[in-house]
Design a protein around this motif. Structure first.
Motif, PDB file in Angstrom:
ATOM      1  N   VAL A 197      62.774  21.185  40.013  1.00  0.00           N
ATOM      2  CA  VAL A 197      61.966  22.171  40.203  1.00  0.00           C
ATOM      3  C   VAL A 197      60.752  21.132  40.636  1.00  0.00           C
ATOM      4  O   VAL A 197      59.810  19.933  40.402  1.00  0.00           O
ATOM      5  N   GLY A 198      59.907  21.780  41.577  1.00  0.00           N
ATOM      6  CA  GLY A 198      58.509  21.235  42.678  1.00  0.00           C
ATOM      7  C   GLY A 198      57.437  22.068  41.588  1.00  0.00           C
ATOM      8  O   GLY A 198      56.941  23.016  41.852  1.00  0.00           O
ATOM      9  N   LEU A 199      56.387  20.758  41.782  1.00  0.00           N
ATOM     10  CA  LEU A 199      55.050  21.984  41.330  1.00  0.00           C
ATOM     11  C   LEU A 199      53.787  21.004  42.138  1.00  0.00           C
ATOM     12  O   LEU A 199      52.783  21.214  41.949  1.00  0.00           O
ATOM     13  N   GLY A 200      54.234  20.389  43.193  1.00  0.00           N
ATOM     14  CA  GLY A 200      53.082  20.745  44.672  1.00  0.00           C
ATOM     15  C   GLY A 200      51.988  19.601  44.003  1.00  0.00           C
ATOM     16  O   GLY A 200      52.277  18.263  42.825  1.00  0.00           O
ATOM     17  N   GLU A 201      51.172  19.346  44.224  1.00  0.00           N
ATOM     18  CA  GLU A 201      49.838  18.761  43.525  1.00  0.00           C
ATOM     19  C   GLU A 201      49.465  19.820  42.781  1.00  0.00           C
ATOM     20  O   GLU A 201      47.722  19.774  41.737  1.00  0.00           O
ATOM     21  N   THR A 202      49.554  20.402  41.832  1.00  0.00           N
ATOM     22  CA  THR A 202      49.197  21.655  40.614  1.00  0.00           C
ATOM     23  C   THR A 202      48.977  21.389  39.401  1.00  0.00           C
ATOM     24  O   THR A 202      48.111  20.992  38.186  1.00  0.00           O
ATOM     25  N   ARG A 203      50.052  19.860  39.042  1.00  0.00           N
ATOM     26  CA  ARG A 203      49.762  18.898  37.656  1.00  0.00           C
ATOM     27  C   ARG A 203      49.070  17.635  38.414  1.00  0.00           C
ATOM     28  O   ARG A 203      49.946  16.694  38.052  1.00  0.00           O
ATOM     29  N   LEU A 204      48.077  16.680  38.437  1.00  0.00           N
ATOM     30  CA  LEU A 204      47.958  15.201  39.465  1.00  0.00           C
ATOM     31  C   LEU A 204      47.696  14.541  38.085  1.00  0.00           C
ATOM     32  O   LEU A 204      47.041  15.377  37.123  1.00  0.00           O
ATOM     33  N   LEU A 205      48.909  13.569  38.118  1.00  0.00           N
ATOM     34  CA  LEU A 205      48.371  12.565  36.597  1.00  0.00           C
ATOM     35  C   LEU A 205      47.220  12.137  36.514  1.00  0.00           C
ATOM     36  O   LEU A 205      46.434  11.586  35.468  1.00  0.00           O
ATOM     37  N   VAL A 206      46.491  11.639  37.713  1.00  0.00           N
ATOM     38  CA  VAL A 206      45.151  11.528  38.600  1.00  0.00           C
ATOM     39  C   VAL A 206      43.824  12.313  38.838  1.00  0.00           C
ATOM     40  O   VAL A 206      44.079  12.270  40.396  1.00  0.00           O
ATOM     41  N   PRO A 207      43.174  12.639  38.111  1.00  0.00           N
ATOM     42  CA  PRO A 207      42.881  13.924  38.987  1.00  0.00           C
ATOM     43  C   PRO A 207      41.739  13.296  39.933  1.00  0.00           C
ATOM     44  O   PRO A 207      41.292  11.994  39.941  1.00  0.00           O
ATOM     45  N   THR A 208      42.001  14.341  41.458  1.00  0.00           N
ATOM     46  CA  THR A 208      41.222  13.391  42.263  1.00  0.00           C
ATOM     47  C   THR A 208      40.814  14.458  43.047  1.00  0.00           C
ATOM     48  O   THR A 208      41.226  15.980  42.950  1.00  0.00           O
ATOM     49  N   PRO A 209      39.922  14.746  44.260  1.00  0.00           N
ATOM     50  CA  PRO A 209      39.324  15.976  44.859  1.00  0.00           C
ATOM     51  C   PRO A 209      40.673  16.022  46.005  1.00  0.00           C
ATOM     52  O   PRO A 209      41.687  15.462  46.116  1.00  0.00           O
ATOM     53  N   ASP A 210      40.163  17.323  46.268  1.00  0.00           N
ATOM     54  CA  ASP A 210      40.991  18.001  47.662  1.00  0.00           C
ATOM     55  C   ASP A 210      41.178  16.648  48.524  1.00  0.00           C
ATOM     56  O   ASP A 210      40.036  15.966  49.227  1.00  0.00           O
ATOM     57  N   GLY A 211      42.120  15.812  49.435  1.00  0.00           N
ATOM     58  CA  GLY A 211      42.457  15.844  49.997  1.00  0.00           C
ATOM     59  C   GLY A 211      42.642  14.040  49.681  1.00  0.00           C
ATOM     60  O   GLY A 211      42.635  13.188  50.879  1.00  0.00           O
ATOM     61  N   TRP A 212      42.688  13.793  48.672  1.00  0.00           N
ATOM     62  CA  TRP A 212      42.547  12.100  48.328  1.00  0.00           C
ATOM     63  C   TRP A 212      44.082  11.952  47.660  1.00  0.00           C
ATOM     64  O   TRP A 212      44.367  11.916  47.471  1.00  0.00           O
ATOM     65  N   ASP A 213      44.350  10.160  48.849  1.00  0.00           N
ATOM     66  CA  ASP A 213      45.448   9.366  48.903  1.00  0.00           C
ATOM     67  C   ASP A 213      45.493   8.762  47.354  1.00  0.00           C
ATOM     68  O   ASP A 213      44.600   7.577  47.384  1.00  0.00           O
TER      69      ASP A 213
END
Length: 227
Positions: A197-213
């Protein structure tokens, strides 16, 4: 949309030897595979729940309230009337329930056997590099070992927040499928044991703002579905 890598928490990056070697023969001599086996074992098996109370046991007899001879039947005591001179006491506030914990190094629910692995891909691609295959080799040996052979697993693709959400979703799906295909083709894991399954950017391991590398968000997460 940068998803150039999907670090195993622990020692997974340290070894990539033995690709193509049957897992049962290699896993026992592979510290990385052994660690993965321990992390992916079901957590709930073997736990005994307390036995329920025996509903057939006779209830303890309750002695009736003593009544004076010839007196009236016993009546329940009345609650004292509130004293208007004393202000009512406010009830103590109820603390909110704690936030749901997660398995260390993952976004899986607490108590569920899971690991996160950083797998290197070319930018914007779902093709596994030789470095990615070396990183995934211990996982392949662990999943095809006798210890984990009875269980099913979900392979999740995760991205960071760089790029638009729709592109990250599609890319995460393709990469999860690429990892599943590698595990089936190179390590003989039965296809029916693996769900991609793909979850994209919906479950970030490290919370970041949008566009954050954030490289730690570009990962593959493996969850035991039989836990």
């Amino acid at each position: 949309m940068r998803y150039a890598s999907l670090p195993l928490a622990g020692v997974l990056l340290a070894t990539g030897l033995g690709i193509g070697v049957p897992a049962p023969a290699m896993a026992q001599n592979d510290p990385a595979a052994l660690q993965l086996i321990e992390q992916l074992r079901p957590r709930t098996r073997g736990i005994r729940l307390p036995a329920p109370a025996d509903a057939t046991a006779p209830a303890s007899p309750v002695a009736p309230a003593a009544v004076a001879p010839g007196g009236p039947s016993a009546q329940p005591a009345e609650a004292p009337a509130p004293d208007p001179a004393k202000p009512p006491v406010a009830a103590a506030p109820v603390a909110p329930p704690p936030l749901a914990a997660v398995a260390p190094g993952t976004t899986a629910p607490a108590g569920v056997a899971a690991v996160s692995i950083t797998v290197t891909f070319p930018s914007g691609s779902a093709s596994l590099t030789p470095q990615a295959e070396a990183t995934l080799a211990p996982l392949g040996r662990a999943l095809s070992s006798p210890d984990l052979a009875p269980f099913r697993f979900r392979i999740e693709g995760h991205t960071d927040s760089v790029g638009d959400a729709a592109s990250n979703q599609r890319l995460s799906e393709r990469r999860a499928e690429a990892v599943r295909g590698y595990l089936v083709a190179k390590h003989g894991v039965a296809p029916g044991r693996l769900e991609a399954v793909g979850l994209g950017e919906t479950r970030l391991l490290v919370p970041t703002p949008d566009g954050w590398d954030e490289p730690r968000n570009r990962r593959v997460q493996v969850i035991n579905l039989d836990d």
